[in-house]
Design a protein around this motif. Structure first.
Motif, PDB file in Angstrom:
ATOM      1  N   PRO A  44       9.988   2.254  -5.234  1.00 20.06           N
ATOM      2  CA  PRO A  44       9.348   1.504  -4.135  1.00 20.06           C
ATOM      3  C   PRO A  44      10.350   1.164  -3.030  1.00 20.06           C
ATOM      4  O   PRO A  44      11.527   0.912  -3.313  1.00 20.06           O
ATOM      5  N   PHE A  45       9.846   1.156  -1.795  1.00 16.25           N
ATOM      6  CA  PHE A  45      10.655   0.830  -0.627  1.00 16.25           C
ATOM      7  C   PHE A  45      10.459  -0.654  -0.297  1.00 16.25           C
ATOM      8  O   PHE A  45       9.338  -1.148  -0.306  1.00 16.25           O
TER       9      PHE A  45
ATOM     10  N   ASP B 233      13.738   0.446   5.008  1.00 16.39           N
ATOM     11  CA  ASP B 233      14.256   1.058   3.775  1.00 16.39           C
ATOM     12  C   ASP B 233      13.773   2.513   3.702  1.00 16.39           C
ATOM     13  O   ASP B 233      14.539   3.437   3.430  1.00 16.39           O
ATOM     14  N   LEU B 234      12.499   2.727   4.019  1.00 19.05           N
ATOM     15  CA  LEU B 234      11.950   4.089   4.032  1.00 19.05           C
ATOM     16  C   LEU B 234      12.628   4.904   5.137  1.00 19.05           C
ATOM     17  O   LEU B 234      13.041   6.048   4.928  1.00 19.05           O
ATOM     18  N   GLU B 235      12.783   4.289   6.297  1.00 17.75           N
ATOM     19  CA  GLU B 235      13.429   4.970   7.430  1.00 17.75           C
ATOM     20  C   GLU B 235      14.867   5.364   7.068  1.00 17.75           C
ATOM     21  O   GLU B 235      15.313   6.489   7.336  1.00 17.75           O
ATOM     22  N   ALA B 236      15.568   4.467   6.367  1.00 23.06           N
ATOM     23  CA  ALA B 236      16.960   4.747   5.965  1.00 23.06           C
ATOM     24  C   ALA B 236      17.000   5.892   4.956  1.00 23.06           C
ATOM     25  O   ALA B 236      17.873   6.768   5.028  1.00 23.06           O
ATOM     26  N   SER B 237      16.033   5.934   4.039  1.00 23.90           N
ATOM     27  CA  SER B 237      15.977   7.024   3.045  1.00 23.90           C
ATOM     28  C   SER B 237      15.789   8.366   3.738  1.00 23.90           C
ATOM     29  O   SER B 237      16.429   9.364   3.384  1.00 23.90           O
ATOM     30  N   ILE B 238      14.920   8.376   4.757  1.00 21.43           N
ATOM     31  CA  ILE B 238      14.693   9.606   5.516  1.00 21.43           C
ATOM     32  C   ILE B 238      15.967  10.022   6.253  1.00 21.43           C
ATOM     33  O   ILE B 238      16.381  11.179   6.204  1.00 21.43           O
ATOM     34  N   GLY B 239      16.615   9.036   6.886  1.00 21.15           N
ATOM     35  CA  GLY B 239      17.859   9.330   7.613  1.00 21.15           C
ATOM     36  C   GLY B 239      18.942   9.870   6.685  1.00 21.15           C
ATOM     37  O   GLY B 239      19.628  10.847   7.010  1.00 21.15           O
ATOM     38  N   GLU B 240      19.058   9.267   5.508  1.00 12.82           N
ATOM     39  CA  GLU B 240      20.076   9.726   4.534  1.00 12.82           C
ATOM     40  C   GLU B 240      19.755  11.147   4.067  1.00 12.82           C
ATOM     41  O   GLU B 240      20.657  11.984   3.938  1.00 12.82           O
ATOM     42  N   PHE B 241      18.475  11.423   3.855  1.00 12.05           N
ATOM     43  CA  PHE B 241      18.100  12.781   3.419  1.00 12.05           C
ATOM     44  C   PHE B 241      18.475  13.800   4.498  1.00 12.05           C
ATOM     45  O   PHE B 241      19.099  14.827   4.229  1.00 12.05           O
TER      46      PHE B 241
ATOM     47  N   GLN C 109       0.841  -1.205   0.000  1.00 13.91           N
ATOM     48  CA  GLN C 109       0.000   0.000   0.000  1.00 13.91           C
ATOM     49  C   GLN C 109       0.877   1.256   0.000  1.00 13.91           C
ATOM     50  O   GLN C 109       0.622   2.211  -0.736  1.00 13.91           O
ATOM     51  N   VAL C 110       1.945   1.238   0.789  1.00 19.57           N
ATOM     52  CA  VAL C 110       2.851   2.414   0.846  1.00 19.57           C
ATOM     53  C   VAL C 110       3.361   2.730  -0.553  1.00 19.57           C
ATOM     54  O   VAL C 110       3.307   3.871  -1.014  1.00 19.57           O
ATOM     55  N   ASN C 111       3.824   1.680  -1.231  1.00 24.86           N
ATOM     56  CA  ASN C 111       4.435   1.897  -2.547  1.00 24.86           C
ATOM     57  C   ASN C 111       3.430   2.261  -3.635  1.00 24.86           C
ATOM     58  O   ASN C 111       3.821   2.683  -4.727  1.00 24.86           O
ATOM     59  N   SER C 112       2.137   2.102  -3.312  1.00 30.32           N
ATOM     60  CA  SER C 112       1.144   2.447  -4.351  1.00 30.32           C
ATOM     61  C   SER C 112       0.525   3.832  -4.102  1.00 30.32           C
ATOM     62  O   SER C 112      -0.326   4.281  -4.867  1.00 30.32           O
ATOM     63  N   LEU C 113       0.983   4.503  -3.044  1.00 35.00           N
ATOM     64  CA  LEU C 113       0.439   5.845  -2.744  1.00 35.00           C
ATOM     65  C   LEU C 113       0.862   6.856  -3.812  1.00 35.00           C
ATOM     66  O   LEU C 113       1.998   6.826  -4.279  1.00 35.00           O
TER      67      LEU C 113
END
Ligand SMILES: NC(=O)NC1=NC(=O)NC1=O
Length: 174
Positions: A37-38, A43-51, A5-9
Protein backbone atom coordinates in the motif's frame (compact mmCIF):
# COMPACT_ATOMS: atom_id res chain seq x y z
CA UNK A 1 -10.39 8.42 -5.54
CA UNK A 2 -8.65 8.44 -2.17
CA UNK A 3 -5.68 6.37 -1.04
CA UNK A 4 -7.83 3.75 0.72
CA UNK A 5 -9.50 3.08 -2.64
CA UNK A 6 -6.15 3.15 -4.49
CA UNK A 7 -4.68 0.58 -2.14
CA UNK A 8 -7.69 -1.71 -2.49
CA UNK A 9 -7.54 -1.88 -6.31
CA UNK A 10 -6.83 -5.25 -7.88
CA UNK A 11 -3.85 -5.44 -10.19
CA UNK A 12 -6.13 -5.12 -13.25
CA UNK A 13 -8.02 -2.15 -11.74
CA UNK A 14 -4.74 -0.49 -10.76
CA UNK A 15 -3.32 -0.71 -14.28
CA UNK A 16 -6.67 0.40 -15.74
CA UNK A 17 -6.62 3.44 -13.44
CA UNK A 18 -2.94 4.40 -13.57
CA UNK A 19 -1.83 2.79 -16.84
CA UNK A 20 -1.52 6.11 -18.65
CA UNK A 21 -0.03 8.35 -15.98
CA UNK A 22 3.11 7.82 -18.03
CA UNK A 23 1.94 8.25 -21.61
CA UNK A 24 1.28 4.90 -23.32
CA UNK A 25 3.47 3.07 -20.75
CA UNK A 26 1.15 0.83 -18.66
CA UNK A 27 4.20 -1.23 -17.72
CA UNK A 28 5.09 1.54 -15.24
CA UNK A 29 1.84 1.06 -13.31
CA UNK A 30 2.19 -2.73 -13.64
CA UNK A 31 5.66 -2.49 -12.10
CA UNK A 32 4.87 -0.22 -9.14
CA UNK A 33 1.69 -2.10 -8.17
CA UNK A 34 3.83 -4.43 -6.05
CA UNK A 35 4.83 -1.41 -3.94
CA UNK A 36 1.34 -1.01 -2.41
CA UNK A 37 0.00 0.00 0.00
CA UNK A 38 1.02 3.58 -0.75
CA UNK A 39 0.90 6.05 2.12
CA UNK A 40 -0.27 8.91 -0.14
CA UNK A 41 -0.13 10.11 -3.75
CA UNK A 42 3.44 11.38 -3.28
CA UNK A 43 4.48 7.87 -2.20
CA UNK A 44 3.01 6.45 -5.43
CA UNK A 45 4.60 9.27 -7.43
CA UNK A 46 7.99 8.55 -5.80
CA UNK A 47 7.67 4.82 -6.62
CA UNK A 48 7.04 5.70 -10.26
CA UNK A 49 9.99 8.11 -10.31
CA UNK A 50 12.30 5.50 -8.74
CA UNK A 51 11.18 2.89 -11.29
CA UNK A 52 11.86 5.27 -14.21
CA UNK A 53 15.24 6.29 -12.75
CA UNK A 54 16.19 2.61 -12.33
CA UNK A 55 15.73 1.93 -16.06
CA UNK A 56 18.72 1.62 -18.37
CA UNK A 57 19.18 4.41 -20.92
CA UNK A 58 17.32 2.41 -23.59
CA UNK A 59 14.32 2.03 -21.26
CA UNK A 60 14.22 5.73 -20.42
CA UNK A 61 14.48 6.66 -24.09
CA UNK A 62 11.71 4.16 -24.81
CA UNK A 63 9.42 5.94 -22.35
CA UNK A 64 10.16 9.29 -23.98
CA UNK A 65 9.49 7.79 -27.44
CA UNK A 66 6.01 6.75 -26.31
CA UNK A 67 4.99 10.41 -26.15
CA UNK A 68 3.22 11.88 -29.18
CA UNK A 69 4.67 14.99 -30.79
CA UNK A 70 3.22 18.25 -29.61
CA UNK A 71 0.89 19.66 -32.29
CA UNK A 72 1.91 16.70 -34.40
CA UNK A 73 0.28 14.03 -36.54
CA UNK A 74 -1.62 12.35 -33.70
CA UNK A 75 -3.20 15.66 -32.71
CA UNK A 76 -4.28 16.30 -36.30
CA UNK A 77 -5.64 12.75 -36.69
CA UNK A 78 -7.48 12.76 -33.37
CA UNK A 79 -5.28 9.82 -32.33
CA UNK A 80 -4.11 11.27 -29.01
CA UNK A 81 -4.96 9.69 -25.65
CA UNK A 82 -7.58 11.66 -23.73
CA UNK A 83 -4.92 12.92 -21.33
CA UNK A 84 -2.59 14.10 -24.07
CA UNK A 85 -5.42 15.75 -26.03
CA UNK A 86 -6.50 17.66 -22.92
CA UNK A 87 -2.95 18.74 -22.13
CA UNK A 88 -2.14 19.86 -25.66
CA UNK A 89 -5.44 21.70 -26.02
CA UNK A 90 -5.00 23.46 -22.70
CA UNK A 91 -1.54 24.70 -23.80
CA UNK A 92 -3.10 26.19 -26.93
CA UNK A 93 -1.46 23.76 -29.32
CA UNK A 94 -4.69 23.27 -31.26
CA UNK A 95 -4.69 27.02 -31.98
CA UNK A 96 -1.28 27.45 -33.59
CA UNK A 97 -1.28 29.70 -36.64
CA UNK A 98 0.34 28.35 -39.81
CA UNK A 99 3.69 29.96 -38.98
CA UNK A 100 3.92 28.54 -35.47
CA UNK A 101 2.70 25.12 -36.63
CA UNK A 102 5.38 24.99 -39.33
CA UNK A 103 8.04 26.12 -36.82
CA UNK A 104 6.91 23.51 -34.27
CA UNK A 105 7.04 20.75 -36.90
CA UNK A 106 10.46 21.85 -38.12
CA UNK A 107 11.94 22.08 -34.63
CA UNK A 108 10.34 18.77 -33.59
CA UNK A 109 11.94 17.12 -36.63
CA UNK A 110 15.34 18.68 -35.90
CA UNK A 111 15.06 17.62 -32.26
CA UNK A 112 14.18 14.01 -33.16
CA UNK A 113 17.00 13.91 -35.70
CA UNK A 114 19.49 15.10 -33.06
CA UNK A 115 18.38 13.05 -30.04
CA UNK A 116 16.54 10.03 -31.46
CA UNK A 117 13.44 10.65 -29.34
CA UNK A 118 10.68 13.29 -29.44
CA UNK A 119 10.70 16.60 -27.59
CA UNK A 120 8.70 16.13 -24.37
CA UNK A 121 7.59 18.92 -22.08
CA UNK A 122 4.80 19.17 -19.52
CA UNK A 123 2.32 21.10 -21.66
CA UNK A 124 0.13 21.99 -18.66
CA UNK A 125 3.00 23.92 -17.08
CA UNK A 126 3.68 25.90 -20.26
CA UNK A 127 1.84 27.84 -22.97
CA UNK A 128 2.53 27.53 -26.69
CA UNK A 129 5.04 30.41 -26.71
CA UNK A 130 7.03 28.88 -23.83
CA UNK A 131 6.91 25.45 -25.46
CA UNK A 132 8.40 26.79 -28.70
CA UNK A 133 11.03 28.69 -26.71
CA UNK A 134 12.05 25.65 -24.63
CA UNK A 135 12.11 23.44 -27.74
CA UNK A 136 14.50 25.82 -29.50
CA UNK A 137 16.63 26.15 -26.35
CA UNK A 138 16.82 22.45 -25.53
CA UNK A 139 17.91 21.62 -29.09
CA UNK A 140 21.31 22.89 -27.99
CA UNK A 141 21.64 20.47 -25.06
CA UNK A 142 24.07 17.55 -25.00
CA UNK A 143 22.24 14.19 -25.50
CA UNK A 144 22.70 12.85 -21.94
CA UNK A 145 21.63 16.17 -20.45
CA UNK A 146 18.58 16.34 -22.75
CA UNK A 147 17.51 12.78 -21.96
CA UNK A 148 17.46 13.70 -18.26
CA UNK A 149 15.52 16.86 -19.04
CA UNK A 150 12.93 14.86 -21.01
CA UNK A 151 12.57 12.34 -18.17
CA UNK A 152 12.01 15.17 -15.69
CA UNK A 153 9.20 16.47 -17.94
CA UNK A 154 7.70 12.95 -18.13
CA UNK A 155 7.63 12.94 -14.30
CA UNK A 156 5.88 16.36 -14.22
CA UNK A 157 3.23 15.12 -16.67
CA UNK A 158 2.83 12.02 -14.48
CA UNK A 159 2.54 14.09 -11.30
CA UNK A 160 -0.34 16.15 -12.72
CA UNK A 161 -2.10 13.07 -14.10
CA UNK A 162 -1.84 11.41 -10.65
CA UNK A 163 -3.35 14.53 -9.07
CA UNK A 164 -6.27 14.26 -11.50
CA UNK A 165 -6.96 10.71 -10.27
CA UNK A 166 -6.16 10.85 -6.58
CA UNK A 167 -7.90 13.36 -4.35
CA UNK A 168 -6.02 13.50 -1.09
CA UNK A 169 -8.31 14.30 1.87
CA UNK A 170 -7.80 17.93 2.86
CA UNK A 171 -4.96 18.19 5.33
CA UNK A 172 -6.75 19.32 8.49
CA UNK A 173 -4.53 21.81 10.27
CA UNK A 174 -4.70 21.13 14.02
N1 LIG B 1 5.70 15.44 -26.61
C1 LIG B 1 5.07 15.88 -25.52
O1 LIG B 1 5.56 16.71 -24.75
N2 LIG B 1 3.83 15.34 -25.27
C2 LIG B 1 3.06 15.73 -24.19
N3 LIG B 1 3.30 16.66 -23.27
C3 LIG B 1 2.22 16.70 -22.39
O2 LIG B 1 2.09 17.43 -21.43
N4 LIG B 1 1.30 15.78 -22.78
C4 LIG B 1 1.78 15.16 -23.91
O3 LIG B 1 1.25 14.26 -24.59
Amino acid sequence: MDMRQVNSLSYEEFVETFGNVVERCPVVAAAVWSGRPFANSHDLEASIGEFIDSLPVAGQEGIVRCHPDLAGRDLKRGALTAESRGEQTQAGLTLLDAGDAARMNRLNAQYKERFGFPFVICARMNNKEEILLRLAERLGNEPAQERQCAIEEVKKICQLRLQDIIQCPATHTK
